[in-house]
Design a protein around this motif. Structure first.
Motif, short mmCIF file in Angstrom:
data_model
loop_
_atom_site.label_atom_id
_atom_site.label_comp_id
_atom_site.label_asym_id
_atom_site.label_seq_id
_atom_site.Cartn_x
_atom_site.Cartn_y
_atom_site.Cartn_z
N GLU A 34 1.02 -1.68 -0.36
CA GLU A 34 0.39 -0.11 -0.17
C GLU A 34 0.20 1.48 -0.29
N GLY A 35 1.69 1.67 0.83
CA GLY A 35 2.92 2.51 1.04
C GLY A 35 3.58 3.12 -0.20
N ALA A 36 3.80 1.94 -1.33
CA ALA A 36 4.47 1.54 -2.78
C ALA A 36 3.15 2.46 -3.64
N SER A 41 9.28 5.94 -2.01
CA SER A 41 9.88 5.24 -2.15
C SER A 41 10.33 4.42 -0.53
N HIS A 42 10.94 3.37 -0.48
CA HIS A 42 11.02 2.96 0.88
C HIS A 42 12.93 2.52 1.28
N PHE A 43 13.55 3.34 2.32
CA PHE A 43 15.73 3.23 2.37
C PHE A 43 15.39 2.48 3.72
N ARG A 44 16.58 2.09 3.11
CA ARG A 44 17.71 1.85 4.87
C ARG A 44 18.63 2.77 4.61
N LEU A 45 18.06 3.00 6.35
CA LEU A 45 19.77 4.32 6.54
C LEU A 45 21.35 3.78 7.84
N VAL A 68 14.13 14.40 8.40
CA VAL A 68 13.24 14.19 6.66
C VAL A 68 11.92 14.11 7.00
N SER A 69 11.19 14.92 8.09
CA SER A 69 9.60 14.93 8.20
C SER A 69 8.91 15.25 7.24
N ASP A 70 9.72 16.05 6.64
CA ASP A 70 8.86 16.79 5.56
C ASP A 70 9.03 15.83 4.13
N LEU A 71 9.39 14.73 3.98
CA LEU A 71 9.17 13.80 3.18
C LEU A 71 8.63 12.73 3.00
N MET A 72 8.24 12.86 4.75
CA MET A 72 7.12 10.45 4.66
C MET A 72 5.87 12.06 5.36
N PRO A 73 4.92 10.75 3.76
CA PRO A 73 4.88 9.78 3.90
C PRO A 73 5.43 9.06 2.35
N PHE A 74 5.27 10.86 2.10
CA PHE A 74 5.67 11.09 0.52
C PHE A 74 7.23 12.19 0.01
N PRO A 75 7.80 12.01 -0.48
CA PRO A 75 7.96 10.67 -1.58
C PRO A 75 8.65 9.35 -0.87
N ILE A 76 9.08 9.47 0.35
CA ILE A 76 9.68 8.25 1.16
C ILE A 76 8.40 8.04 2.06
N HIS A 77 8.30 6.81 1.76
CA HIS A 77 6.90 6.08 2.58
C HIS A 77 7.57 5.48 3.92
#
Length: 87
Positions: A34-36, A41-45, A68-77
């Motif tokens: 669903e999140g994709a 995107s899904h990343f490992r850091l 990075v909070s403003d990048l979630m949930p999109f473009p980074i899920h």
């Protein structure tokens, strides 16, 4: 697309002065999730920095998420984090 997002993520984390930074795109592992939907995107850091000295794991993660909070949930899920003080 994810290369641009990885560069954006890297630039957001720059103020943490990481001595080691690795961003792994795991979006392909979440195809159909669903999140994709919509191309999120899904990343490992993996990040090591002196700024994590004497911080708990939760505090380290909060420091990363604050950047990075403003990048979630999109473009980074999703962002899986391994955050350690400089070895």
């Amino acid at each position: 697309m994810s290369t641009e997002r990885m560069k954006l993520l890297e630039s957001r984390l720059q103020p943490l002065a990481a001595t080691y930074l690795e961003i792994i795109d795991e979006s392909h592992l979440h195809a159909g999730h669903e999140g994709a939907r919509g191309g999120a995107s899904h990343f490992r850091l993996h990040i090591w920095t002196d700024q994590f000295d004497s911080l708990s794991t939760i505090a380290r993660h909060r420091l990363v998420y604050d950047r990075v909070s403003d990048l979630m949930p999109f473009p980074i899920h999703a962002l899986a984090i391994v955050a350690k003080p400089k070895p």
